[in-house]
Design a protein around this motif. Sequence first.
Motif, short mmCIF file in Angstrom:
data_model
loop_
_atom_site.label_atom_id
_atom_site.label_comp_id
_atom_site.label_asym_id
_atom_site.label_seq_id
_atom_site.Cartn_x
_atom_site.Cartn_y
_atom_site.Cartn_z
N PHE A 54 -10.50 2.04 -10.02
CA PHE A 54 -9.57 1.76 -11.11
C PHE A 54 -8.42 0.90 -10.60
CE2 PHE A 54 -11.15 6.17 -12.12
CZ PHE A 54 -12.07 5.76 -13.07
N ILE A 55 -8.13 -0.18 -11.33
CA ILE A 55 -7.03 -1.07 -10.95
C ILE A 55 -5.71 -0.48 -11.45
CG2 ILE A 55 -6.01 -3.37 -11.32
CD1 ILE A 55 -8.45 -3.31 -9.46
N GLN A 56 -4.70 -0.56 -10.60
CA GLN A 56 -3.38 -0.05 -10.96
C GLN A 56 -2.44 -1.20 -11.31
OE1 GLN A 56 -2.30 2.47 -12.07
NE2 GLN A 56 -0.51 3.34 -11.13
N HIS A 57 -2.09 -2.03 -10.32
CA HIS A 57 -1.19 -3.18 -10.54
C HIS A 57 -1.81 -4.39 -9.87
CE1 HIS A 57 1.59 0.39 -10.08
NE2 HIS A 57 1.79 0.04 -11.33
N GLY A 58 -1.73 -5.55 -10.53
CA GLY A 58 -2.30 -6.76 -9.94
C GLY A 58 -3.77 -6.56 -9.66
N ASN A 59 -4.17 -6.67 -8.41
CA ASN A 59 -5.57 -6.40 -8.03
C ASN A 59 -5.65 -5.19 -7.09
OD1 ASN A 59 -4.55 -7.52 -5.69
ND2 ASN A 59 -6.36 -8.73 -5.26
N ILE A 60 -4.66 -4.34 -7.15
CA ILE A 60 -4.57 -3.16 -6.28
C ILE A 60 -5.14 -1.95 -7.01
CG2 ILE A 60 -2.98 -1.66 -5.00
CD1 ILE A 60 -3.14 -4.56 -3.97
N SER A 61 -6.04 -1.23 -6.35
CA SER A 61 -6.62 -0.04 -6.96
C SER A 61 -5.61 1.11 -6.98
CB SER A 61 -7.88 0.39 -6.21
OG SER A 61 -7.54 0.99 -4.97
N VAL A 62 -5.90 2.12 -7.80
CA VAL A 62 -5.05 3.31 -7.84
C VAL A 62 -5.02 3.98 -6.47
CG1 VAL A 62 -4.73 5.58 -8.90
CG2 VAL A 62 -5.47 3.64 -10.31
N HIS A 65 -2.81 1.92 -4.20
CA HIS A 65 -1.43 2.10 -4.63
C HIS A 65 -0.90 3.46 -4.16
CE1 HIS A 65 2.13 2.38 -7.14
NE2 HIS A 65 1.65 3.50 -7.67
N SER A 66 -1.69 4.50 -4.32
CA SER A 66 -1.26 5.84 -3.93
C SER A 66 -1.00 5.94 -2.43
CB SER A 66 -2.29 6.88 -4.36
OG SER A 66 -2.41 6.88 -5.78
N LEU A 67 -1.87 5.32 -1.64
CA LEU A 67 -1.66 5.30 -0.19
C LEU A 67 -0.40 4.51 0.16
CD1 LEU A 67 -5.32 4.76 1.04
CD2 LEU A 67 -3.95 6.83 1.32
N SER A 68 -0.18 3.40 -0.53
CA SER A 68 1.02 2.61 -0.27
C SER A 68 2.29 3.38 -0.63
CB SER A 68 0.96 1.29 -1.06
OG SER A 68 -0.06 0.48 -0.57
N VAL A 69 2.24 4.14 -1.72
CA VAL A 69 3.40 4.94 -2.12
C VAL A 69 3.66 6.04 -1.08
CG1 VAL A 69 4.30 6.54 -3.87
CG2 VAL A 69 3.21 4.41 -4.57
N ALA A 70 2.61 6.66 -0.56
CA ALA A 70 2.78 7.67 0.48
C ALA A 70 3.43 7.04 1.72
CB ALA A 70 1.44 8.32 0.83
N TYR A 71 2.94 5.88 2.12
CA TYR A 71 3.50 5.19 3.29
C TYR A 71 4.97 4.82 3.05
CZ TYR A 71 3.88 2.06 7.30
OH TYR A 71 4.27 1.47 8.47
N MET A 72 5.24 4.21 1.90
CA MET A 72 6.61 3.80 1.57
C MET A 72 7.54 5.01 1.51
SD MET A 72 8.81 1.41 0.89
CE MET A 72 7.81 -0.02 0.57
N SER A 73 7.07 6.12 0.98
CA SER A 73 7.89 7.34 0.89
C SER A 73 8.30 7.82 2.28
CB SER A 73 7.13 8.45 0.16
OG SER A 73 6.87 8.09 -1.17
N ILE A 164 9.09 0.58 -5.94
CA ILE A 164 9.03 -0.49 -4.94
C ILE A 164 7.60 -0.99 -4.80
CG2 ILE A 164 9.30 -1.04 -2.49
CD1 ILE A 164 11.64 1.06 -2.49
N SER A 165 6.66 -0.08 -4.62
CA SER A 165 5.26 -0.46 -4.44
C SER A 165 4.71 -1.17 -5.68
CB SER A 165 4.40 0.77 -4.12
OG SER A 165 4.77 1.31 -2.89
N ALA A 166 5.00 -0.64 -6.85
CA ALA A 166 4.51 -1.25 -8.09
C ALA A 166 5.05 -2.67 -8.27
CB ALA A 166 4.89 -0.39 -9.30
N THR A 167 6.31 -2.87 -7.96
CA THR A 167 6.91 -4.20 -8.08
C THR A 167 6.23 -5.18 -7.12
OG1 THR A 167 9.04 -3.23 -8.71
CG2 THR A 167 9.07 -5.50 -7.87
N ILE A 168 6.05 -4.78 -5.89
CA ILE A 168 5.40 -5.64 -4.90
C ILE A 168 3.96 -5.95 -5.32
CG2 ILE A 168 4.51 -5.68 -2.53
CD1 ILE A 168 7.09 -4.03 -1.81
N GLU A 169 3.23 -4.93 -5.74
CA GLU A 169 1.83 -5.11 -6.14
C GLU A 169 1.71 -6.03 -7.34
OE1 GLU A 169 0.83 -0.63 -4.57
OE2 GLU A 169 0.75 -1.03 -6.72
#
Length: 177
Positions: A54-62, A65-73, A164-169
């Motif tokens: 499933f795509i979340q933002h841009g061409n990034i999958s959910v 995105h979830s892994l990126s949010v965990a890393y950013m957090s 932050i992650s959603a904006t970047i994506e």
Amino acid sequence: MENRILDIRILYDVISNEGNCGVQHKLDMDIINHICLYGVNIMCSTNFKKSLDFIQHGNISVLEHSLSVAYMSLWLVKKLHLNVDKKSLVRGALLHDYFLYDWHTNNGHPLHGFTHPKTALDNANRDFHINKVESDIILKHMFPLNIKPPMYKESMIVCLADKISATIETILFRKSR
């Protein structure tokens, strides 16, 4: 064990490619180790892996995105020298968008931005043992779109990391898959 190695490779690929927004810098292996330590049962689950489709933002999958949010957090926690429950932070970040559908279609998911936190929480409660901090992270990550503010530091951090992650994506990864 083979599944865990695969998930760690996916995590490393996601963070080194998308999670760092194309900026070349050394990954923080301490952060990756915390995600693996606290998130392995989630990352190895069949339903979580479905979120790669499933795509979340841009061409990034959910999933990405979830892994990126965990890393950013965890990155924010480290840079700001915050004392938090890292296990709940990672688990909540990984499950904050655990809605398990394609929100880009009009098939029964109107007002996705308002409704998906409750769906994600219901799915997380069904598939995992969720504590009150993780529940708050999942349910309140869309603040201020959803009007109830986060109750815990961990919830506020994931809410910020998600923005932050959603904006970047959305801005940097708009090309088609």
